[in-house]
Design a protein around this motif. Structure first.
Motif, PDB file in Angstrom:
ATOM      1  N   GLN A   9       0.834  -1.203   0.000  1.00  0.00           N
ATOM      2  CA  GLN A   9       0.000   0.000   0.000  1.00  0.00           C
ATOM      3  C   GLN A   9       0.867   1.250   0.000  1.00  0.00           C
ATOM      4  OE1 GLN A   9      -3.178   0.370  -0.443  1.00  0.00           O
ATOM      5  NE2 GLN A   9      -3.145   2.585  -0.147  1.00  0.00           N
ATOM      6  N   LYS A  10       1.917   1.253   0.794  1.00  0.00           N
ATOM      7  CA  LYS A  10       2.816   2.412   0.821  1.00  0.00           C
ATOM      8  C   LYS A  10       3.507   2.587  -0.523  1.00  0.00           C
ATOM      9  CE  LYS A  10       3.700   2.709   5.707  1.00  0.00           C
ATOM     10  NZ  LYS A  10       3.667   4.073   6.148  1.00  0.00           N
ATOM     11  N   LYS A  11       3.854   1.483  -1.180  1.00  0.00           N
ATOM     12  CA  LYS A  11       4.483   1.554  -2.502  1.00  0.00           C
ATOM     13  C   LYS A  11       3.512   2.174  -3.515  1.00  0.00           C
ATOM     14  CE  LYS A  11       6.879  -1.314  -5.865  1.00  0.00           C
ATOM     15  NZ  LYS A  11       7.269  -2.685  -6.222  1.00  0.00           N
ATOM     16  N   ARG A  12       2.228   1.746  -3.481  1.00  0.00           N
ATOM     17  CA  ARG A  12       1.225   2.333  -4.371  1.00  0.00           C
ATOM     18  C   ARG A  12       1.043   3.815  -4.100  1.00  0.00           C
ATOM     19  NH1 ARG A  12      -1.440  -2.529  -4.171  1.00  0.00           N
ATOM     20  NH2 ARG A  12      -2.388  -1.988  -2.178  1.00  0.00           N
ATOM     21  N   GLU A  13       0.987   4.197  -2.827  1.00  0.00           N
ATOM     22  CA  GLU A  13       0.839   5.612  -2.473  1.00  0.00           C
ATOM     23  C   GLU A  13       2.015   6.428  -2.983  1.00  0.00           C
ATOM     24  OE1 GLU A  13       0.348   5.745   1.744  1.00  0.00           O
ATOM     25  OE2 GLU A  13      -1.686   4.927   1.670  1.00  0.00           O
ATOM     26  N   LYS A  14       3.217   5.881  -2.909  1.00  0.00           N
ATOM     27  CA  LYS A  14       4.401   6.581  -3.396  1.00  0.00           C
ATOM     28  C   LYS A  14       4.322   6.768  -4.912  1.00  0.00           C
ATOM     29  CE  LYS A  14       9.424   6.322  -3.620  1.00  0.00           C
ATOM     30  NZ  LYS A  14      10.604   5.491  -3.365  1.00  0.00           N
ATOM     31  N   GLN A  15       3.877   5.730  -5.641  1.00  0.00           N
ATOM     32  CA  GLN A  15       3.738   5.850  -7.091  1.00  0.00           C
ATOM     33  C   GLN A  15       2.695   6.902  -7.456  1.00  0.00           C
ATOM     34  OE1 GLN A  15       2.745   1.829  -8.123  1.00  0.00           O
ATOM     35  NE2 GLN A  15       4.874   1.271  -8.539  1.00  0.00           N
ATOM     36  N   ILE A  16       1.585   6.914  -6.746  1.00  0.00           N
ATOM     37  CA  ILE A  16       0.533   7.897  -7.025  1.00  0.00           C
ATOM     38  C   ILE A  16       1.027   9.302  -6.726  1.00  0.00           C
ATOM     39  CG2 ILE A  16      -1.729   8.715  -6.245  1.00  0.00           C
ATOM     40  CD1 ILE A  16      -2.489   5.748  -5.869  1.00  0.00           C
ATOM     41  N   ARG A  49       1.306  12.334  -9.407  1.00  0.00           N
ATOM     42  CA  ARG A  49       0.646  13.627  -9.206  1.00  0.00           C
ATOM     43  C   ARG A  49       1.644  14.772  -9.230  1.00  0.00           C
ATOM     44  NH1 ARG A  49      -3.450  11.940  -4.350  1.00  0.00           N
ATOM     45  NH2 ARG A  49      -4.956  10.853  -5.651  1.00  0.00           N
ATOM     46  N   ASP A  50       2.817  14.555  -8.670  1.00  0.00           N
ATOM     47  CA  ASP A  50       3.831  15.601  -8.673  1.00  0.00           C
ATOM     48  C   ASP A  50       4.365  15.871 -10.078  1.00  0.00           C
ATOM     49  OD1 ASP A  50       3.559  15.877  -5.944  1.00  0.00           O
ATOM     50  OD2 ASP A  50       5.310  14.623  -5.463  1.00  0.00           O
ATOM     51  N   SER A  51       4.316  14.861 -10.952  1.00  0.00           N
ATOM     52  CA  SER A  51       4.847  15.036 -12.301  1.00  0.00           C
ATOM     53  C   SER A  51       3.834  15.671 -13.252  1.00  0.00           C
ATOM     54  CB  SER A  51       5.297  13.690 -12.871  1.00  0.00           C
ATOM     55  OG  SER A  51       4.183  12.858 -13.128  1.00  0.00           O
ATOM     56  N   LEU A  52       2.573  15.793 -12.847  1.00  0.00           N
ATOM     57  CA  LEU A  52       1.563  16.395 -13.722  1.00  0.00           C
ATOM     58  C   LEU A  52       1.810  17.895 -13.873  1.00  0.00           C
ATOM     59  CD1 LEU A  52      -1.755  14.714 -12.571  1.00  0.00           C
ATOM     60  CD2 LEU A  52      -0.539  14.356 -14.707  1.00  0.00           C
ATOM     61  N   ARG A  53       1.630  18.362 -15.078  1.00  0.00           N
ATOM     62  CA  ARG A  53       1.783  19.783 -15.384  1.00  0.00           C
ATOM     63  C   ARG A  53       0.532  20.282 -16.090  1.00  0.00           C
ATOM     64  NH1 ARG A  53       4.927  19.671 -11.879  1.00  0.00           N
ATOM     65  NH2 ARG A  53       7.074  19.088 -12.122  1.00  0.00           N
ATOM     66  N   VAL A  54       0.369  21.572 -16.170  1.00  0.00           N
ATOM     67  CA  VAL A  54      -0.769  22.160 -16.864  1.00  0.00           C
ATOM     68  C   VAL A  54      -0.705  21.748 -18.328  1.00  0.00           C
ATOM     69  CG1 VAL A  54      -1.849  24.323 -17.580  1.00  0.00           C
ATOM     70  CG2 VAL A  54      -0.880  24.104 -15.283  1.00  0.00           C
ATOM     71  N   GLY A  55      -1.816  21.250 -18.847  1.00  0.00           N
ATOM     72  CA  GLY A  55      -1.886  20.831 -20.236  1.00  0.00           C
ATOM     73  C   GLY A  55      -1.711  19.334 -20.424  1.00  0.00           C
ATOM     74  N   ASP A  56      -1.309  18.599 -19.375  1.00  0.00           N
ATOM     75  CA  ASP A  56      -1.191  17.144 -19.486  1.00  0.00           C
ATOM     76  C   ASP A  56      -2.579  16.536 -19.637  1.00  0.00           C
ATOM     77  OD1 ASP A  56       1.510  17.292 -19.235  1.00  0.00           O
ATOM     78  OD2 ASP A  56       1.595  16.583 -17.169  1.00  0.00           O
ATOM     79  N   VAL A  57      -2.662  15.476 -20.419  1.00  0.00           N
ATOM     80  CA  VAL A  57      -3.932  14.791 -20.650  1.00  0.00           C
ATOM     81  C   VAL A  57      -3.924  13.490 -19.858  1.00  0.00           C
ATOM     82  CG1 VAL A  57      -5.417  13.738 -22.390  1.00  0.00           C
ATOM     83  CG2 VAL A  57      -4.086  15.777 -22.945  1.00  0.00           C
ATOM     84  N   PHE A  58      -5.017  13.217 -19.161  1.00  0.00           N
ATOM     85  CA  PHE A  58      -5.114  11.971 -18.416  1.00  0.00           C
ATOM     86  C   PHE A  58      -6.561  11.506 -18.414  1.00  0.00           C
ATOM     87  CE2 PHE A  58      -5.615  15.439 -15.489  1.00  0.00           C
ATOM     88  CZ  PHE A  58      -6.675  15.067 -14.697  1.00  0.00           C
ATOM     89  N   CYS A  59      -6.765  10.258 -18.066  1.00  0.00           N
ATOM     90  CA  CYS A  59      -8.097   9.652 -18.087  1.00  0.00           C
ATOM     91  C   CYS A  59      -8.515   9.334 -16.660  1.00  0.00           C
ATOM     92  CB  CYS A  59      -8.071   8.372 -18.917  1.00  0.00           C
ATOM     93  SG  CYS A  59      -9.652   7.530 -18.962  1.00  0.00           S
ATOM     94  N   LEU A  60      -9.748   9.682 -16.320  1.00  0.00           N
ATOM     95  CA  LEU A  60     -10.287   9.368 -15.003  1.00  0.00           C
ATOM     96  C   LEU A  60     -10.971   8.008 -15.066  1.00  0.00           C
ATOM     97  CD1 LEU A  60     -11.748  12.848 -14.060  1.00  0.00           C
ATOM     98  CD2 LEU A  60      -9.609  11.823 -13.298  1.00  0.00           C
TER      99      LEU A  60
END
Length: 70
Positions: free
Chosen positions: A32-39, A43-54
Motif C-alpha cells: 500500500q505504501k508503494k502504491r501511495e508513493k507511485q501515485i 501527481r507531482d509530475s503532472l503539469r498544466v496541459g497534461d492529458v489523463f483519463c479518469l
C-alpha cells in the motif's frame, strides 16, 4: 524446572503474534505504501496541459449502466 517451562511457553506465545504482524506488514502495509508513493510521484509530475483519463469515473458509470440494465 517448572519456572523454565513457564518462561519457554510465554516466549512461544509472543512468536506467533509477532510473526502475524510481520506477515501483515509484508503483504498489506508495504504494498500500500508503494502504491501511495507511485501515485504521489505521478501527481507531482503532472503539469498544466497534461492529458489523463479518469478511470474511476468510467468504472462508476459502467457499474451504474450494468445496475440499471439488470
Amino acid at each position: 524446572m517448572a519456572a523454565a517451562n513457564a518462561g519457554g511457553a510465554s516466549l512461544g506465545g509472543f512468536i506467533i503474534p509477532i510473526a502475524f504482524l510481520v506477515i501483515f506488514y509484508v503483504f498489506a502495509i508495504r504494498p500500500q505504501k508503494k502504491r501511495e508513493k507511485q501515485i504521489r510521484e505521478m501527481r507531482d509530475s503532472l503539469r498544466v496541459g497534461d492529458v489523463f483519463c479518469l478511470i474511476f469515473i468510467a468504472r462508476v458509470l459502467f457499474s451504474a449502466i450494468i445496475f440499471i440494465s439488470l
